[in-house]
Design a protein around this motif. Structure first.
Motif, PDB file in Angstrom:
ATOM      1  N   LEU A  39      44.104  24.466  45.217  1.00  0.00           N
ATOM      2  CA  LEU A  39      42.579  24.719  44.689  1.00  0.00           C
ATOM      3  C   LEU A  39      42.052  25.106  43.720  1.00  0.00           C
ATOM      4  N   LEU A  40      43.233  26.043  42.589  1.00  0.00           N
ATOM      5  CA  LEU A  40      42.728  25.940  41.880  1.00  0.00           C
ATOM      6  C   LEU A  40      43.903  27.690  41.256  1.00  0.00           C
ATOM      7  N   ASP A  41      43.941  28.173  40.211  1.00  0.00           N
ATOM      8  CA  ASP A  41      44.488  29.312  40.007  1.00  0.00           C
ATOM      9  C   ASP A  41      43.895  29.735  38.996  1.00  0.00           C
ATOM     10  N   TYR A  42      44.111  31.704  38.953  1.00  0.00           N
ATOM     11  CA  TYR A  42      43.292  31.901  39.074  1.00  0.00           C
ATOM     12  C   TYR A  42      43.581  32.548  37.635  1.00  0.00           C
ATOM     13  N   HIS A  66      48.442  40.848  31.592  1.00  0.00           N
ATOM     14  CA  HIS A  66      47.669  42.058  31.068  1.00  0.00           C
ATOM     15  C   HIS A  66      49.317  43.450  31.818  1.00  0.00           C
ATOM     16  N   CYS A  67      49.962  43.932  31.551  1.00  0.00           N
ATOM     17  CA  CYS A  67      50.522  45.317  31.116  1.00  0.00           C
ATOM     18  C   CYS A  67      50.158  46.491  31.386  1.00  0.00           C
ATOM     19  N   ASP A  68      48.801  46.872  31.197  1.00  0.00           N
ATOM     20  CA  ASP A  68      48.506  47.844  31.429  1.00  0.00           C
ATOM     21  C   ASP A  68      47.659  48.224  31.957  1.00  0.00           C
ATOM     22  N   ASP A  69      47.095  49.680  32.729  1.00  0.00           N
ATOM     23  CA  ASP A  69      46.124  49.466  34.074  1.00  0.00           C
ATOM     24  C   ASP A  69      45.356  49.189  33.795  1.00  0.00           C
ATOM     25  N   ARG A  70      44.158  48.473  34.483  1.00  0.00           N
ATOM     26  CA  ARG A  70      42.581  48.264  34.572  1.00  0.00           C
ATOM     27  C   ARG A  70      41.923  48.648  36.212  1.00  0.00           C
ATOM     28  N   PRO A  71      41.884  49.713  35.695  1.00  0.00           N
ATOM     29  CA  PRO A  71      41.873  50.696  37.245  1.00  0.00           C
ATOM     30  C   PRO A  71      40.202  50.277  37.276  1.00  0.00           C
ATOM     31  N   ASN A  72      39.271  49.938  36.287  1.00  0.00           N
ATOM     32  CA  ASN A  72      37.903  50.401  36.847  1.00  0.00           C
ATOM     33  C   ASN A  72      37.633  48.385  36.569  1.00  0.00           C
ATOM     34  N   SER A  73      38.767  47.146  37.034  1.00  0.00           N
ATOM     35  CA  SER A  73      38.528  46.451  36.650  1.00  0.00           C
ATOM     36  C   SER A  73      38.075  45.628  38.090  1.00  0.00           C
ATOM     37  N   ASP A  74      37.194  45.161  38.543  1.00  0.00           N
ATOM     38  CA  ASP A  74      37.507  44.451  39.969  1.00  0.00           C
ATOM     39  C   ASP A  74      37.334  43.107  40.325  1.00  0.00           C
ATOM     40  N   TYR A  75      38.283  42.649  38.953  1.00  0.00           N
ATOM     41  CA  TYR A  75      38.737  40.787  39.087  1.00  0.00           C
ATOM     42  C   TYR A  75      40.615  40.919  38.472  1.00  0.00           C
ATOM     43  N   ASP A  76      40.793  42.328  38.730  1.00  0.00           N
ATOM     44  CA  ASP A  76      42.257  42.359  38.199  1.00  0.00           C
ATOM     45  C   ASP A  76      42.948  41.791  40.121  1.00  0.00           C
ATOM     46  N   LEU A  77      43.931  41.011  39.958  1.00  0.00           N
ATOM     47  CA  LEU A  77      44.590  40.311  40.626  1.00  0.00           C
ATOM     48  C   LEU A  77      46.463  40.571  40.268  1.00  0.00           C
ATOM     49  N   SER A  78      47.531  41.100  41.060  1.00  0.00           N
ATOM     50  CA  SER A  78      48.610  41.144  40.565  1.00  0.00           C
ATOM     51  C   SER A  78      49.445  39.901  40.565  1.00  0.00           C
ATOM     52  N   LEU A  79      49.943  39.555  39.894  1.00  0.00           N
ATOM     53  CA  LEU A  79      51.156  38.492  40.015  1.00  0.00           C
ATOM     54  C   LEU A  79      52.278  38.458  39.658  1.00  0.00           C
ATOM     55  N   TYR A  80      53.035  39.851  38.932  1.00  0.00           N
ATOM     56  CA  TYR A  80      54.156  39.813  39.045  1.00  0.00           C
ATOM     57  C   TYR A  80      54.914  41.523  38.549  1.00  0.00           C
ATOM     58  N   SER A 136      53.367  22.797  36.457  1.00  0.00           N
ATOM     59  CA  SER A 136      54.291  21.747  36.093  1.00  0.00           C
ATOM     60  C   SER A 136      54.949  22.102  34.411  1.00  0.00           C
ATOM     61  N   SER A 137      53.968  22.667  33.990  1.00  0.00           N
ATOM     62  CA  SER A 137      54.787  23.181  32.114  1.00  0.00           C
ATOM     63  C   SER A 137      55.409  24.641  32.150  1.00  0.00           C
ATOM     64  N   GLY A 138      56.012  25.061  34.047  1.00  0.00           N
ATOM     65  CA  GLY A 138      56.588  25.696  33.871  1.00  0.00           C
ATOM     66  C   GLY A 138      56.156  27.434  34.064  1.00  0.00           C
ATOM     67  N   GLU A 139      54.877  27.217  33.783  1.00  0.00           N
ATOM     68  CA  GLU A 139      53.436  29.021  33.718  1.00  0.00           C
ATOM     69  C   GLU A 139      53.778  29.277  35.100  1.00  0.00           C
ATOM     70  N   LEU A 140      53.904  30.949  35.539  1.00  0.00           N
ATOM     71  CA  LEU A 140      53.774  31.646  36.388  1.00  0.00           C
ATOM     72  C   LEU A 140      52.637  31.882  36.833  1.00  0.00           C
ATOM     73  N   ARG A 141      51.901  31.499  37.953  1.00  0.00           N
ATOM     74  CA  ARG A 141      50.507  31.388  38.030  1.00  0.00           C
ATOM     75  C   ARG A 141      50.169  31.964  39.459  1.00  0.00           C
ATOM     76  N   MET A 142      49.087  32.413  39.601  1.00  0.00           N
ATOM     77  CA  MET A 142      48.345  33.156  41.441  1.00  0.00           C
ATOM     78  C   MET A 142      47.589  31.897  41.887  1.00  0.00           C
ATOM     79  N   SER A 143      47.849  30.712  43.095  1.00  0.00           N
ATOM     80  CA  SER A 143      46.885  30.095  42.969  1.00  0.00           C
ATOM     81  C   SER A 143      46.565  30.248  43.842  1.00  0.00           C
TER      82      SER A 143
END
Ligand code: SAM
Length: 198
Positions: free
Chosen positions: A88-91, A96-110, A152-159
């Motif tokens: 449907l779409l990519d997130y 980032h690699c720092d901690d974002r404990p207060n974000s409700d919009y933070d998703l793990s990618l890798y 298609s351009s090679g970037e890792l995304r969370m879809s």
């Protein structure tokens, strides 16, 4: 006008003013060059085109149904009938690699072999995907799920992918944030309030 400029200009309806609308990943300074290179992959000029194309599957709506646990907030809805197992779409957000404990919009990618967590935070900038709600208290089960994939351009995304069943037009698109997400925020109360089952 270049295609890149056009992408930045068209905000979807119901987009909140205080949030920056972006359609390509931004990289925070906490992402080391070698990690950034791994995530970016082999970049080509097609970057961003997938996001633009798949925008037509979804629309943002403000939820007015008082029995919805996120009433008054926004949610993501099917703009038309969506076939099963559709990307449907990519997130999109700030990688980032720092901690974002207060974000409700933070998703793990890798997670690197050295244990560095790479996240996508859409709290201050992002695309439509940041409005996807959890199914708990709304439907019996999610109708979509997160899965990582390279563009298609090679970037890792969370879809976000539709599940095995067709999604009807106007249906809310719902994922599972996972038990851990709710427990981190609401502790044991999450078990009582949201029936943390998956
Ligand atoms: C990633 S945001 C989803 C979009 C959010 N509704 C908005 O308008 O910005 C996550 C937040 O949405 C709300 N939310 C999502 N799913 C929910 C659910 N099933 N029950 C209650 N609140 C939910 C919570 O406030 C949560 O912190």
């Amino acid at each position: 006008m270049s295609p890149g400029k056009k992408l930045q200009q068209t905000k979807p309806s119901h987009w909140p003013q205080e949030i920056q609308y972006i359609q390509a990943s931004r990289y925070h300074a906490s992402v080391l060059p070698e990690i950034r290179q791994f995530i970016i992959g082999a970049v080509s000029t097609t970057c961003g085109q997938f996001s633009e194309r798949c925008r037509s599957w979804v629309i943002i709506r403000v939820i007015s149904n008082i029995s919805h646990p996120a009433c008054g907030q926004r949610g993501l809805f099917a703009a038309k009938k969506i076939p099963p197992r559709t990307r449907l779409l990519d997130y999109i957000g700030e990688i980032h690699c720092d901690d974002r404990p207060n974000s409700d919009y933070d998703l793990s990618l890798y997670r690197t072999q050295d244990g560095v967590n790479v996240g996508i935070d859409a709290s201050t900038m992002g695309n439509e995907a940041r409005f996807i709600n959890d199914y708990r208290g709304v439907q019996k089960k999610p109708n979509a799920a997160f899965s990582d994939a390279r563009t298609s351009s090679g970037e890792l995304r969370m879809s976000i992918w539709s599940s095995d069943t067709e999604i009807k037009k106007d249906e809310e698109i719902l994922v599972s944030y996972g038990k851990a997400w709710w427990r981190e925020r609401y502790g044991v109360a999450a078990d009582i309030e949201h029936v943390v089952d998956t």
